[in-house]
Design an enzyme around this catalytic site. Structure first.
Site, mmCIF file in Angstrom:
data_model
loop_
_atom_site.group_PDB
_atom_site.id
_atom_site.type_symbol
_atom_site.label_atom_id
_atom_site.label_comp_id
_atom_site.label_asym_id
_atom_site.label_seq_id
_atom_site.Cartn_x
_atom_site.Cartn_y
_atom_site.Cartn_z
ATOM 1 N N GLY A 61 20.013 10.478 69.927
ATOM 2 C CA GLY A 61 21.169 10.723 69.015
ATOM 3 C C GLY A 61 22.181 9.621 69.360
ATOM 4 O O GLY A 61 21.970 8.393 70.569
ATOM 5 N N GLY A 111 18.614 8.923 75.747
ATOM 6 C CA GLY A 111 19.046 9.571 76.566
ATOM 7 C C GLY A 111 17.722 10.238 77.035
ATOM 8 O O GLY A 111 16.587 9.673 77.808
ATOM 9 N N ASP A 112 17.950 11.292 78.011
ATOM 10 C CA ASP A 112 17.135 12.071 78.772
ATOM 11 C C ASP A 112 15.184 12.200 78.009
ATOM 12 O O ASP A 112 15.095 12.414 78.619
ATOM 13 C CB ASP A 112 17.963 14.000 79.007
ATOM 14 C CG ASP A 112 18.492 14.802 77.954
ATOM 15 O OD1 ASP A 112 18.755 14.418 77.441
ATOM 16 O OD2 ASP A 112 17.807 15.896 78.427
ATOM 17 N N GLY A 113 16.139 12.717 76.870
ATOM 18 C CA GLY A 113 14.239 13.139 75.357
ATOM 19 C C GLY A 113 13.992 11.297 75.656
ATOM 20 O O GLY A 113 12.447 11.394 76.348
ATOM 21 N N THR A 126 23.965 7.877 76.114
ATOM 22 C CA THR A 126 24.539 9.619 75.917
ATOM 23 C C THR A 126 25.605 9.363 75.903
ATOM 24 O O THR A 126 26.000 9.599 76.794
ATOM 25 C CB THR A 126 23.382 10.581 76.528
ATOM 26 O OG1 THR A 126 24.114 11.817 75.747
ATOM 27 C CG2 THR A 126 23.168 10.891 77.583
ATOM 28 N N ILE A 127 26.342 10.654 74.498
ATOM 29 C CA ILE A 127 27.872 10.724 74.886
ATOM 30 C C ILE A 127 27.734 11.996 76.091
ATOM 31 O O ILE A 127 28.670 12.342 76.586
ATOM 32 C CB ILE A 127 28.394 10.800 73.897
ATOM 33 C CG1 ILE A 127 28.082 11.829 72.787
ATOM 34 C CG2 ILE A 127 28.047 10.002 72.694
ATOM 35 C CD1 ILE A 127 28.852 13.336 72.035
ATOM 36 N N ASP A 128 26.918 12.354 76.465
ATOM 37 C CA ASP A 128 26.501 12.901 77.301
ATOM 38 C C ASP A 128 27.094 13.459 78.413
ATOM 39 O O ASP A 128 27.136 13.645 79.562
ATOM 40 C CB ASP A 128 25.359 14.608 77.071
ATOM 41 C CG ASP A 128 25.026 15.054 76.151
ATOM 42 O OD1 ASP A 128 26.738 15.080 75.164
ATOM 43 O OD2 ASP A 128 23.738 15.183 75.303
ATOM 44 N N ARG A 143 44.148 28.299 67.715
ATOM 45 C CA ARG A 143 43.274 27.993 66.588
ATOM 46 C C ARG A 143 42.042 26.514 67.113
ATOM 47 O O ARG A 143 42.058 26.486 68.751
ATOM 48 C CB ARG A 143 43.496 26.327 66.044
ATOM 49 C CG ARG A 143 45.085 26.876 65.109
ATOM 50 C CD ARG A 143 44.239 27.955 63.643
ATOM 51 N NE ARG A 143 45.540 28.001 62.716
ATOM 52 C CZ ARG A 143 45.537 29.038 62.433
ATOM 53 N NH1 ARG A 143 45.720 29.804 63.444
ATOM 54 N NH2 ARG A 143 46.975 29.255 61.698
ATOM 55 N N ARG A 157 30.853 10.676 69.158
ATOM 56 C CA ARG A 157 29.629 9.369 68.541
ATOM 57 C C ARG A 157 30.035 8.354 67.504
ATOM 58 O O ARG A 157 28.750 7.268 67.923
ATOM 59 C CB ARG A 157 28.271 10.416 68.044
ATOM 60 C CG ARG A 157 27.862 11.481 68.907
ATOM 61 C CD ARG A 157 26.159 11.136 68.764
ATOM 62 N NE ARG A 157 25.302 11.146 68.255
ATOM 63 C CZ ARG A 157 24.962 12.468 67.817
ATOM 64 N NH1 ARG A 157 24.751 13.640 68.329
ATOM 65 N NH2 ARG A 157 24.342 12.398 66.403
HETATM 66 O O1 F6P Z 1 22.726 14.506 72.873
HETATM 67 C C1 F6P Z 1 24.198 14.581 71.811
HETATM 68 C C2 F6P Z 1 24.479 15.168 71.592
HETATM 69 O O2 F6P Z 1 25.172 14.403 69.973
HETATM 70 C C3 F6P Z 1 24.968 16.547 72.093
HETATM 71 O O3 F6P Z 1 26.106 16.371 72.889
HETATM 72 C C4 F6P Z 1 25.031 17.029 71.227
HETATM 73 O O4 F6P Z 1 24.711 19.086 71.286
HETATM 74 C C5 F6P Z 1 24.010 16.744 70.251
HETATM 75 O O5 F6P Z 1 23.729 15.391 70.454
HETATM 76 C C6 F6P Z 1 23.887 17.298 69.255
HETATM 77 O O6 F6P Z 1 22.784 16.603 67.658
HETATM 78 P P1 F6P Z 1 22.322 15.931 66.515
HETATM 79 O O7 F6P Z 1 23.180 15.205 66.475
HETATM 80 O O8 F6P Z 1 21.044 16.525 66.275
HETATM 81 O O9 F6P Z 1 23.058 17.119 66.124
#
Ligand code: F6P
Length: 382
Positions: free
Chosen positions: A30, A133-135, A156-158, A298, A307
């Site tokens: 991502g 990222g991890d992948g 990665t934003i994670d 809400r 992102r």
């Molecule tokens: O790993 C980054 C991330 O933005 C996660 O936080 C999120 O769950 C995922 O990717 C969303 O992926 P996609 O862009 O395929 O919907």
């Protein structure tokens, strides 16, 4: 945080162990803010410090399998530091070891790593910089095992890549979430509402934790601490009885009740590392909170907004330093490693020593204690 500490190699006093002439760089997984700053940094340092030729591989490992790549010059990377996204493109559906191919209208997965290795060799590259990222980093690790000279840069934003305390993109996502929370607070207060703000982060709670701290959340829900709904109702009612006009709940997309499951939004076709997409817990939370407390609630899912946009200064500095660190370490003859940030300095970790999976928020993390001191709760089940 001092980004300049521990920058171990002075490029002008290097003893180059291996003569590198040509390197390639790809961005996988991502996207996030700061990727272009990494691309710019690697390209500039490779050309300015070492005179190497640099090529950009398009759309992550897909470009290496399909042979989609082009040279990168200083002109190509000029002015991109502040741009979000990645000029090289990316995908989270290109695992070279289980590569998606259409066969008679059906999606099949094949090992295409030999094709990637062949194109790397034919391209006469001396090293591959994998920003991911991890992948993506797990594919880099497998290629390193097969002898490909790789260096990985974590993004990665994670913020959940093992081996590094920071990943490119995290600070910018926290910034975006914090700005959104600030805006949501005023509308929540005007209407005496509970606002449940859902942030990405997959199965790690870093983004929820940091944006909860920066945005002043009252309830923080992270995947590492399964929650008890009753504690959330109590907090909301307690705040309301004391005259608070609003309650802000920050929910990581992977958070879940102790007696329930995570909420998934969809299946991601072709993404073999993470086939399921989380999302939607905030709607379920808002509905239950309103029903059980009588206070209007809400849900807001920040999603891919996190992102996008320009990287904040912390990500630009981290990205630029990571890029230079990668080229300097390659020049020193290092390969098969990931650059990272740990204990206040730049570090390098051998890929073979890198733990698999994701880096979770430890239960004793300082931000958890600080949030508790601020009066926030995690509503964790006993
Ligand atoms: O790993 C980054 C991330 O933005 C996660 O936080 C999120 O769950 C995922 O990717 C969303 O992926 P996609 O862009 O395929 O919907």
């Amino acid at each position: 945080m001092d980004f300049f500490q521990g920058f171990v190699y002075d490029p002008h006093h290097l003893k180059m162990k291996k003569k590198i002439k040509k390197i390639a760089i790809l961005t996988g997984g991502g996207d996030c803010p700061g990727l272009n700053a990494v691309i710019g940094s690697v390209t500039r340092s490779a050309i300015n410090d070492y005179g190497w030729e640099v090529w950009g591989i398009e759309d992550g490992f897909a470009g290496l399998v399909e042979g989609h790549m082009h040279p990168l010059t200083i002109d190509h990377v000029s002015g991109i530091f502040s741009q979000g996204g990645t000029i090289l493109g990316t995908t989270n559906k290109a695992n070279p070891f289980l590569y998606p191919v259409q066969k008679n209208g059906k999606l099949e997965f094949r090992d295409a790593s030999h094709r990637a290795l062949r194109l790397f060799k034919e391209g006469e590259f001396d090293a591959l910089v994998c920003v991911g990222g991890d992948g993506t980093i797990s594919y880099a690790k497998r290629f390193a095992k097969e002898g490909l000279p790789v260096v990985a840069i974590p993004k990665t934003i994670d913020n959940d890549v093992p081996g590094t305390e920071r990943t490119v993109g995290f600070y910018s996502a926290v910034h975006t979430a914090t700005e959104a929370i600030d805006k949501l607070r005023t509308t929540a207060a005007s209407h005496h509402r509970v606002m449940v703000v859902e942030v990405m982060g997959r199965n790690a709670g870093w983004l929820a934790l940091a944006s909860g701290l920066a945005g002043g959340g009252h309830v923080i829900l992270i995947p590492e601490m399964p929650f008890d709904l009753k504690k959330i109702y109590e907090k909301v009612l307690q705040r309301s009885s004391k005259g608070a006009r609003f309650t802000i709940i920050i929910a990581g997309e992977g958070s879940h009740p102790a007696d329930g499951k995570k909420v998934f939004q969809r299946k991601a076709v072709g993404d073999v590392s993470h086939p399921e997409r989380l999302g939607g817990i905030s709607y379920w939370l808002a509905e239950n909170i309103e029903k059980n407390t009588g206070i209007e609630s809400r849900a807001v899912v920040l999603g891919h907004v996190l992102r996008g946009g320009s990287p904040v200064y912390q990500d630009r500095i981290l990205a630029t330093c990571f890029g230079c660190e990668a080229t300097h370490r390659l020049a020193m003859g290092e390969k098969g490693m990931m650059v990272g940030w740990g204990k206040g300095e730049h570090i390098s970790i051998p890929l073979k020593k890198l733990a698999g999976g994701v880096r979770h928020v430890p239960k004793n993390h300082q931000w958890i204690d600080v949030l508790r001191s601020m009066g926030a709760i995690f509503a964790e089940a006993e």
